[in-house]
Design an enzyme around this catalytic site. Structure first.
Site, PDB file in Angstrom:
ATOM      1  N   SER A   1      12.596 -10.705  -6.397  1.00 40.71           N
ATOM      2  CA  SER A   1      13.764 -10.285  -7.183  1.00 40.71           C
ATOM      3  C   SER A   1      15.038 -10.488  -6.367  1.00 40.71           C
ATOM      4  CB  SER A   1      13.635  -8.823  -7.620  1.00 40.71           C
ATOM      5  OG  SER A   1      13.826  -7.956  -6.526  1.00 40.71           O
ATOM      6  N   GLY A   2      16.180 -10.261  -6.997  1.00 42.92           N
ATOM      7  CA  GLY A   2      17.472 -10.562  -6.376  1.00 42.92           C
ATOM      8  C   GLY A   2      18.194  -9.373  -5.796  1.00 42.92           C
TER       9      GLY A   2
ATOM     10  N   VAL B   1      -2.882 -10.156   1.791  1.00 45.58           N
ATOM     11  CA  VAL B   1      -3.428 -11.074   2.794  1.00 45.58           C
ATOM     12  C   VAL B   1      -4.630 -10.412   3.452  1.00 45.58           C
ATOM     13  CG1 VAL B   1      -1.223 -12.212   3.227  1.00 45.58           C
ATOM     14  CG2 VAL B   1      -1.876 -10.245   4.615  1.00 45.58           C
TER      15      VAL B   1
ATOM     16  N   CYS C   1       0.794  -1.200   0.000  1.00 40.24           N
ATOM     17  CA  CYS C   1       0.000   0.000   0.000  1.00 40.24           C
ATOM     18  C   CYS C   1       0.832   1.257   0.000  1.00 40.24           C
ATOM     19  CB  CYS C   1      -0.913   0.001   1.232  1.00 40.24           C
ATOM     20  SG  CYS C   1       0.018  -0.130   2.782  1.00 40.24           S
TER      21      CYS C   1
ATOM     22  N   ASN D   1       2.897  -0.034   5.775  1.00 35.53           N
ATOM     23  CA  ASN D   1       3.117  -0.610   4.453  1.00 35.53           C
ATOM     24  C   ASN D   1       4.187  -1.664   4.613  1.00 35.53           C
ATOM     25  OD1 ASN D   1       3.682  -1.179   1.766  1.00 35.53           O
ATOM     26  ND2 ASN D   1       4.848   0.699   1.435  1.00 35.53           N
TER      27      ASN D   1
END
Length: 590
Positions: A392-393, A82, A31, A104
């Site tokens: 992501s890495g 969720v 958010c 957030n």
């Protein structure tokens, strides 16, 4: 106008709440948060500024005044991951009627803490744990016990206190504006504060909230605020206090190589596992480099173990002859992901530069370059697929000394110190890029390499173990996963290739196309005057001046949001790209 004018000063004793819901098919929990305390202006008008971060939460928006507190309000844009039914904020529960929370992020150990301390939850929201922890332990211990990524605004009306907090690496963004007369404004992104109106005689700085810190404010009877303390609750080199509540397997003791390799694998897999918390489809950015490949492969492995009802989607972006596209294709075939390739053209990328800078709120050259590809692939994900949670890495290069220039570190100690420096600055560079480019399209980013347990353990290892070895950067990380067939060996040992370089051919990097385009837009005379025009972080190239001009166009005078340009160390460099360094050699020449 979202709100009617009756929500101004005269009506503040009654709660003003507006919720705008999107179509029910899209729900989320990542958010954008926004709050004002001690405003001198009409809150209904001020609230329109919060819409500038609507991309962070496209599902719903709420604006709510705080009952009985003059000119205090919260704004919230929701992307529900969720607890789809009860995920709106500010979060309030019956047990703590005096607490208001906007946050957030994701708290990965909320269930463990709930069980450990026998808290009685009233929602399914992971953020509810903040209310229970604060009530029982206070702000400092609450913050230190959290395992996750977060930015929060917590109001305690009983004690007239406001608290702000941000995770260790600043994975979740937050900016604040504080005036001498006690007006406080907070937002996920700076753009939500740039047009805030207030009776200020002088311009007030909007600055990023420091990662790993909390700040305490007193809320005075007249509605104004006063900063009481700003404290660090966690540093990347410290073992997190929540570690005792983590469910990771027991780690081996000592620094024998096999023990260390085993511990790295255990902690990394646990870092990915805990981030599977979602009710939305999960995808992964895949450049074909070591870091994203390890994340994607582990993600696919764990999703099969947990019997997810859909295959993991992977996403690569690049030109047809880019090394990244070819490498990512090999990884996807090896791990069995549902793979997507996004065509990258320099023309399309050049058109996106200004829009990217607006979302980034940065003029750092390497950040802008790398962000364009990530912005375009995120746009594709949003428009063409149903993946919302994106792995992501990010963070691995900083943690494991993955940049090419680490080969020139004068000593293992110097390399280790610079690794920590880079981690502390992530919020201005790579983490900022990853958050803004994904959030721009309503996606939620997850970065397992920045897991607290994983980073604390890796940084506790002897400096010599973490340094490049045999001419190979990130040697220890590669060795830890060697022989497992998790990813192809050629990918496991593939050398570092910057994302902004790997998207295009080894013959010509993306930045070269960009520089050629800028050549006709900036003349030599303009560049010569740039140092006087921009004395803070003065641009030294036409590309740098072009980006600075675009930044100043949208955020005039806000240059202090970054303290310096990202550049390699220990080697003469005039450009941040590894391809410009004398120690760089294309893979075919290795």
């Amino acid at each position: 106008m979202l709100l009617s004018s009756h929500c101004c000063h005269s009506a503040l004793q009654s709660s003003c709440r507006v919720t705008l819901s999107a179509a029910p098919v899209r729900r989320s929990k990542m958010c954008g948060i926004w709050a004002l305390f001690g405003s001198d202006e009409c809150l209904a008008i001020q609230c329109t500024n919060a819409m500038k971060i609507a991309h962070r939460g496209p599902d719903a928006f709420r604006f709510e005044n705080v009952n009985g507190f003059t000119n205090c309000c919260f704004g919230f844009h929701r992307l529900a991951i969720v607890d789809q039914l009860h995920g709106m904020q500010p979060l309030r529960v019956k047990k703590f009627p005096y607490l208001w929370l906007c946050y957030n992020g994701e708290i990965y150990n909320h269930e463990l803490l709930k069980e450990q301390f026998e808290f009685d939850y009233q929602t399914r929201m992971d953020g509810e744990i903040l209310l229970h922890l604060y009530d029982r332990f206070g702000i400092e211990k609450m913050s230190s016990l959290l395992d996750g990524v977060f930015a929060f605004i917590l109001l305690d009306t009983a004690n007239r206190k406001i608290f702000l907090g941000r995770d260790t690496y600043g994975v979740r963004p937050m900016f604040k504006l504080l005036t001498d007369d006690g007006f406080l404004a907070v937002c996920s992104e700076a753009k939500g504060l740039t047009q805030i109106t207030h009776s200020m005689s002088e311009p007030v700085k909007i600055m990023p909230f420091p990662p790993g810190h909390f700040e305490e404010f007193n809320l005075k009877l007249n509605g104004k605020v006063e900063s009481v303390q700003l404290e660090r609750f966690h540093c990347c080199t410290e073992e997190p206090k929540h570690a005792e509540y983590d469910d990771a397997e027991q780690l081996g003791k000592g620094f024998a190589l096999e023990t260390v390799k085993s511990n790295i694998r255990i902690l990394f897999e646990n870092a990915v596992r805990k981030r599977l918390m979602a009710h939305r489809r999960i995808g992964c950015l895949l450049s074909g480099g070591l870091d994203s490949s390890l994340v994607a492969a582990t993600l696919v492995k764990l999703s099969k173990e947990q019997e997810l009802q859909y295959p993991i989607q992977t996403f690569a972006i690049g030109a047809e002859d880019s090394p990244d596209i070819a490498a990512a294709r090999k990884v996807a075939a090896h791990i069995g992901s549902e793979h997507h390739e996004v065509n990258f053209t320099p023309e399309e990328a050049i058109k996106a530069v200004e829009e990217v800078i607006v979302h980034l709120e940065s003029y750092d050259i390497t950040t802008v370059r790398a962000s364009v590809g990530m912005y375009l692939v995120s746009k594709y994900i949003r428009e063409k697929t149903d993946s919302v949670v994106i792995f992501s890495g990010e963070g691995s290069d900083e943690l494991t000394q993955g940049y090419i220039y680490f080969h020139k570190a004068p000593s293992p100690k110097a390399g280790a110190e610079d690794s920590v420096r880079l981690l502390k600055e992530l919020y201005m560079f790579d983490v900022l890029r990853a958050d803004r480019t994904t959030a721009a399209h309503g996606l939620e980013l997850r970065v397992p390499f920045l897991d607290h347990r994983f980073t604390a353990y890796y940084l506790s290892l002897p400096e010599e173990m973490r340094a490049p070895k045999d001419g190979v950067e990130k040697h220890l990380l590669r060795e830890a996963f060697s022989g497992l067939d998790l990813i192809p060996d050629e990918i496991l040992w593939r050398r570092k290739e910057a994302f902004s370089d790997g998207m295009t051919s080894t013959k010509k990097s993306w930045y070269s196309f960009l520089q050629e385009n800028i050549e006709s837009k900036i003349n030599d005379s303009q560049l010569q005057k740039a140092k006087k025009l921009f004395p803070y972080n003065p641009p030294t190239t036409k590309e740098g001046l072009f980006m600075r001009q675009l930044f100043e166009k949208h955020y005039p005078g806000c240059y202090e949001w970054i303290t310096h340009y990202w550049m390699p160390r220990w080697i003469k460099a005039t450009d941040p790209s590894a391809r410009t360094l004398s120690i760089y050699k294309p893979e075919k020449d290795q």
